[in-house]
Design a protein around this motif. Structure first.
Motif, PDB file in Angstrom:
ATOM      1  N   PRO A 294      18.961  -0.468 -36.202  1.00 25.64           N
ATOM      2  CA  PRO A 294      20.108  -0.750 -37.085  1.00 25.64           C
ATOM      3  C   PRO A 294      19.639  -1.240 -38.447  1.00 25.64           C
ATOM      4  O   PRO A 294      18.529  -1.774 -38.589  1.00 25.64           O
ATOM      5  N   THR A 295      20.469  -1.040 -39.448  1.00 26.81           N
ATOM      6  CA  THR A 295      20.140  -1.536 -40.783  1.00 26.81           C
ATOM      7  C   THR A 295      20.280  -3.052 -40.861  1.00 26.81           C
ATOM      8  O   THR A 295      19.683  -3.697 -41.713  1.00 26.81           O
ATOM      9  N   GLU A 296      21.061  -3.632 -39.967  1.00 22.87           N
ATOM     10  CA  GLU A 296      21.259  -5.080 -39.899  1.00 22.87           C
ATOM     11  C   GLU A 296      20.518  -5.608 -38.673  1.00 22.87           C
ATOM     12  O   GLU A 296      20.812  -5.221 -37.542  1.00 22.87           O
ATOM     13  N   SER A 297      19.541  -6.496 -38.908  1.00 20.98           N
ATOM     14  CA  SER A 297      18.667  -6.942 -37.820  1.00 20.98           C
ATOM     15  C   SER A 297      19.400  -7.744 -36.751  1.00 20.98           C
ATOM     16  O   SER A 297      18.886  -7.926 -35.653  1.00 20.98           O
ATOM     17  N   ARG A 298      20.613  -8.225 -37.044  1.00 16.55           N
ATOM     18  CA  ARG A 298      21.352  -9.002 -36.049  1.00 16.55           C
ATOM     19  C   ARG A 298      21.982  -8.111 -34.978  1.00 16.55           C
ATOM     20  O   ARG A 298      22.386  -8.603 -33.925  1.00 16.55           O
ATOM     21  N   LYS A 299      22.108  -6.833 -35.255  1.00 18.70           N
ATOM     22  CA  LYS A 299      22.744  -5.935 -34.293  1.00 18.70           C
ATOM     23  C   LYS A 299      21.779  -5.617 -33.161  1.00 18.70           C
ATOM     24  O   LYS A 299      20.610  -5.321 -33.397  1.00 18.70           O
ATOM     25  N   PRO A 300      22.253  -5.642 -31.910  1.00 17.53           N
ATOM     26  CA  PRO A 300      21.359  -5.409 -30.769  1.00 17.53           C
ATOM     27  C   PRO A 300      20.937  -3.949 -30.668  1.00 17.53           C
ATOM     28  O   PRO A 300      21.645  -3.044 -31.115  1.00 17.53           O
ATOM     29  N   VAL A 301      19.777  -3.725 -30.087  1.00 12.91           N
ATOM     30  CA  VAL A 301      19.286  -2.373 -29.832  1.00 12.91           C
ATOM     31  C   VAL A 301      18.446  -2.424 -28.559  1.00 12.91           C
ATOM     32  O   VAL A 301      17.730  -3.405 -28.313  1.00 12.91           O
ATOM     33  N   ASP A 302      18.549  -1.397 -27.734  1.00 13.96           N
ATOM     34  CA  ASP A 302      17.740  -1.318 -26.521  1.00 13.96           C
ATOM     35  C   ASP A 302      16.394  -0.705 -26.898  1.00 13.96           C
ATOM     36  O   ASP A 302      16.295   0.487 -27.201  1.00 13.96           O
ATOM     37  N   MET A 303      15.341  -1.508 -26.885  1.00 13.32           N
ATOM     38  CA  MET A 303      14.036  -1.052 -27.326  1.00 13.32           C
ATOM     39  C   MET A 303      13.398  -0.046 -26.362  1.00 13.32           C
ATOM     40  O   MET A 303      12.379   0.571 -26.690  1.00 13.32           O
ATOM     41  N   ARG A 304      13.987   0.123 -25.192  1.00 11.94           N
ATOM     42  CA  ARG A 304      13.511   1.195 -24.310  1.00 11.94           C
ATOM     43  C   ARG A 304      13.720   2.559 -24.966  1.00 11.94           C
ATOM     44  O   ARG A 304      13.018   3.524 -24.641  1.00 11.94           O
ATOM     45  N   GLU A 305      14.691   2.637 -25.889  1.00 13.06           N
ATOM     46  CA  GLU A 305      14.909   3.891 -26.611  1.00 13.06           C
ATOM     47  C   GLU A 305      13.695   4.240 -27.475  1.00 13.06           C
ATOM     48  O   GLU A 305      13.390   5.419 -27.685  1.00 13.06           O
ATOM     49  N   VAL A 306      13.007   3.239 -27.971  1.00 18.71           N
ATOM     50  CA  VAL A 306      11.771   3.478 -28.728  1.00 18.71           C
ATOM     51  C   VAL A 306      10.673   3.946 -27.787  1.00 18.71           C
ATOM     52  O   VAL A 306       9.992   4.954 -28.046  1.00 18.71           O
ATOM     53  N   ILE A 307      10.500   3.233 -26.678  1.00 16.06           N
ATOM     54  CA  ILE A 307       9.453   3.588 -25.722  1.00 16.06           C
ATOM     55  C   ILE A 307       9.649   5.008 -25.216  1.00 16.06           C
ATOM     56  O   ILE A 307       8.686   5.777 -25.052  1.00 16.06           O
ATOM     57  N   ALA A 308      10.893   5.416 -24.989  1.00 14.59           N
ATOM     58  CA  ALA A 308      11.190   6.749 -24.469  1.00 14.59           C
ATOM     59  C   ALA A 308      10.757   7.846 -25.428  1.00 14.59           C
ATOM     60  O   ALA A 308      10.565   8.996 -25.014  1.00 14.59           O
ATOM     61  N   ARG A 309      10.592   7.532 -26.704  1.00 11.90           N
ATOM     62  CA  ARG A 309      10.186   8.525 -27.687  1.00 11.90           C
ATOM     63  C   ARG A 309       8.725   8.382 -28.086  1.00 11.90           C
ATOM     64  O   ARG A 309       8.255   9.069 -29.003  1.00 11.90           O
ATOM     65  N   VAL A 310       8.030   7.495 -27.383  1.00 16.53           N
ATOM     66  CA  VAL A 310       6.610   7.249 -27.640  1.00 16.53           C
ATOM     67  C   VAL A 310       5.761   7.580 -26.410  1.00 16.53           C
ATOM     68  O   VAL A 310       4.639   8.086 -26.532  1.00 16.53           O
ATOM     69  N   ALA A 311       6.304   7.335 -25.218  1.00 14.23           N
ATOM     70  CA  ALA A 311       5.538   7.452 -23.980  1.00 14.23           C
ATOM     71  C   ALA A 311       5.481   8.890 -23.466  1.00 14.23           C
ATOM     72  O   ALA A 311       6.410   9.684 -23.673  1.00 14.23           O
ATOM     73  N   ASP A 312       4.391   9.218 -22.789  1.00 14.18           N
ATOM     74  CA  ASP A 312       4.253  10.516 -22.137  1.00 14.18           C
ATOM     75  C   ASP A 312       5.441  10.771 -21.224  1.00 14.18           C
ATOM     76  O   ASP A 312       5.808   9.908 -20.392  1.00 14.18           O
ATOM     77  N   ASP A 313       6.040  11.957 -21.348  1.00 15.37           N
ATOM     78  CA  ASP A 313       7.147  12.384 -20.484  1.00 15.37           C
ATOM     79  C   ASP A 313       8.334  11.424 -20.546  1.00 15.37           C
ATOM     80  O   ASP A 313       9.223  11.473 -19.696  1.00 15.37           O
ATOM     81  N   SER A 314       8.320  10.509 -21.520  1.00 16.25           N
ATOM     82  CA  SER A 314       9.347   9.458 -21.646  1.00 16.25           C
ATOM     83  C   SER A 314       9.447   8.637 -20.363  1.00 16.25           C
ATOM     84  O   SER A 314      10.482   8.029 -20.078  1.00 16.25           O
ATOM     85  N   ALA A 315       8.354   8.618 -19.594  1.00 12.00           N
ATOM     86  CA  ALA A 315       8.349   7.946 -18.287  1.00 12.00           C
ATOM     87  C   ALA A 315       7.987   6.478 -18.450  1.00 12.00           C
ATOM     88  O   ALA A 315       7.136   6.107 -19.270  1.00 12.00           O
ATOM     89  N   TRP A 316       8.610   5.642 -17.613  1.00 12.35           N
ATOM     90  CA  TRP A 316       8.553   4.199 -17.815  1.00 12.35           C
ATOM     91  C   TRP A 316       8.712   3.483 -16.487  1.00 12.35           C
ATOM     92  O   TRP A 316       9.532   3.869 -15.652  1.00 12.35           O
ATOM     93  N   MET A 317       7.900   2.447 -16.271  1.00 11.28           N
ATOM     94  CA  MET A 317       8.018   1.621 -15.070  1.00 11.28           C
ATOM     95  C   MET A 317       8.340   0.198 -15.518  1.00 11.28           C
ATOM     96  O   MET A 317       7.486  -0.533 -16.006  1.00 11.28           O
TER      97      MET A 317
END
Length: 538
Positions: A294-317
């Protein structure tokens, strides 16, 4: 591991707004980086007259063609010497990065003599010392391409002079650690700069252009009255044939850089592995990272969305997903290699701190590197959290990351406020590498909170003294505090102060992580032949 199911609607108005905002910031990043190259390019005619290559051409000539190259601290010095955002030239007059020379991963640093004749700046010194630290910690041969008129005497400051000694200290430590230091002297290397080749293991000097002396002709004449030419005082012929400072004399820049490539080939230094293990690319497009934050740092964001676009196969444990919900820990893979992730979906609370501390220790137990994706407002405050032992549990987290035995890499993705910067392995905790997204904000607290805190203090003081509150003065104070905090919080300012190793396009995060994690992995696996002292020149 299970592929993460993204809930990000990349076509929503909110996502589109975020994408446009991030693209504007990425555009500014590329514009600032281009500004340094353009400033250097203005010296092309002068370099051509001397038959010399521009500094960026020198770097391109020494690294393997079409190989990966990771620039470092490209915004160093931005707004430091020149506070005008429209004219300040970033980079510290130093081009630096990690690249491959004859298949060997090396740290390269090249004086940008196209800008102010390569005069050393405070930012340039800080950047050079940071590069030396990276080379030492990751066991990378250090290649230094030197052409500098020395310190800028018009901007002399004693503190810069004293701190600059760390450059020579680091050179000695690199050699003693068994890490080769290779220096090319393309032009002047004056005063303290003369010790750069003096403390190197291999020195190449360019005939008729290289100069290395403690006092150049003007200073020599001013100090002693003696008159001598630059070539007589410190030319390549003198140092190759009389003093023994140079091992090799090159006919021109290209010849010098070819000699560097030959030196690296003869180091008996193992080349980087040709191919990583088999892996699957992320299921979610890296382009979508533009729309996550978000442009405003106070707004929440699920950081798993970042990991899903960085990790192999978007796989996560997910580690302990039902405990300490605001702190996200877990395992994923980057280019086939297991990697631990720690990130934030809210402030660091007692449960989250405990969870992260345990996860860090488990990664150390199994030798898994850790990536911290910072987006935190800090440690939680309040009566309940204090009673729950926030200080004690936060200290456990600090203990764990400060003493971790595995490589740690930090990416500032969004907010980095208060002690949360520390608890998520900020620069002060010496991660192996530290990069910033252009939207990131860093401060001891938010500007509004800082202003409100001091307003409360001022009103309480007035009440204790039984004096009326000066509302106009308070309003001015609030405006000044907000301006002070906001001005320093941006990624442009923090990166200019070298509080990271560079600002990166969010879409490049996976590639950058893969590169630096491979750098750490190779360095940790390499055995060097340490000696008590650096190799002395005879």
């Amino acid at each position: 591991m299970i592929p993460y199911e993204s809930t990000l609607d990349v076509q929503s108005p909110v996502a589109r707004e975020r994408r446009e905002a991030m693209l504007a910031l990425v555009g500014k990043l590329h514009s600032l980086e281009a500004r340094a190259a353009q400033a250097s390019e203005k010296s092309r005619a002068d370099f051509a007259r001397r038959g010399a290559l521009l500094p960026r051409e020198r770097v391109a000539a020494v690294v393997d063609p079409a190989s990966a190259f990771l620039p470092l601290a490209t915004l160093a010095g931005y707004l430091m010497d020149d506070p005008d955002p429209a004219t300040s030239i970033p980079g510290g007059s130093l081009i630096a990065g990690i690249g491959f020379v004859n298949g060997v991963r090396c740290l390269l640093a090249a004086t940008d003599a196209g800008i102010h004749a390569g005069a050393m700046t405070e930012a340039g010194n800080m950047k050079l010392m940071r590069c030396q630290e990276i080379a030492l910690e990751n066991r990378l041969p250090f290649i230094h391409l030197v052409e500098s008129a020395g310190a800028n005497l018009r901007k002399y400051r004693v503190d810069k002079f004293i701190r600059g000694g760390g450059i020579f200290y680091n050179l000695a430590r690199l050699s003693a650690a068994g890490i080769p230091v290779i220096t090319v002297v393309h032009g002047p290397s004056t005063a303290g700069g003369a010790y750069m080749p003096g403390l190197s293991d291999y020195v190449v000097m360019v005939r008729d252009r290289a100069r290395a002396f403690l006092a150049g002709p003007p200073l020599l004449r001013a100090a002693t009255g003696e008159i001598a030419t630059a070539e007589e005082l410190g030319g390549a012929a003198l140092h190759a044939g009389t003093t023994g400072l140079a091992e090799y004399v090159a006919e021109d820049d290209r010849h010098a850089l070819a000699l560097v490539r030959d030196i690296v080939a003869n180091l008996n230094w193992s080349a980087a592995p040709a191919d990583p293990p088999a892996f699957k690319v992320p299921r979610h497009d890296a382009q979508e990272l533009l729309a996550v934050m978000p442009t405003e740092s106070r707004k929440p964001v699920d950081m798993r969305e970042v990991i899903a676009r960085v990790a192999d196969d978007s796989a996560w444990m997910d580690f302990k997903p039902d405990y300490g919900h605001a702190t996200i820990c877990g395992h994923a893979r980057i280019y086939g290699h297991v990697t631990g992730f720690v990130t934030n979906n809210g402030p660091l609370d007692p449960a989250g701190s405990t969870k992260a501390a345990q996860f860090i220790q488990l990664c150390c137990q199994s030798g898994v590197p850790i990536v911290y994706l910072q987006n935190t407002t800090g440690f939680i405050v309040g009566r309940d959290s204090e009673a729950a032992g926030m200080i004690k549990h936060g200290s456990k987290l600090i203990q764990a990351l400060a003493n971790a035995t595995v490589p740690q890499v930090t990416i500032y993705c969004g907010a980095s406020y208060g002690a949360g910067n520390y608890g998520m392995c900020g620069r002060g905790f010496h991660p192996r590498f530290c990069f910033t997204w252009p939207n990131a904000r860093t401060a001891v607290m938010g500007a509004e909170q800082a202003a409100a805190t001091l307003e409360i203090v001022a009103r309480e003081q007035a009440e204790r003294r039984a004096r009326p509150v000066d509302e106009d003065a308070l309003a001015r104070q609030k405006a000044e505090i907000i301006d002070t905090f906001e001005r320093q919080a941006s990624a442009w300012v923090t990166s200019g102060l070298l509080l990271d190793d560079g600002v990166i396009d969010p879409r490049d995060t996976r590639a950058v992580l893969a590169f630096v994690l491979a750098t750490c992995r190779e360095g940790d696996a390499r055995s060097t032949r340490r000696i008590q002292f650096g190799v002395a020149r005879f």
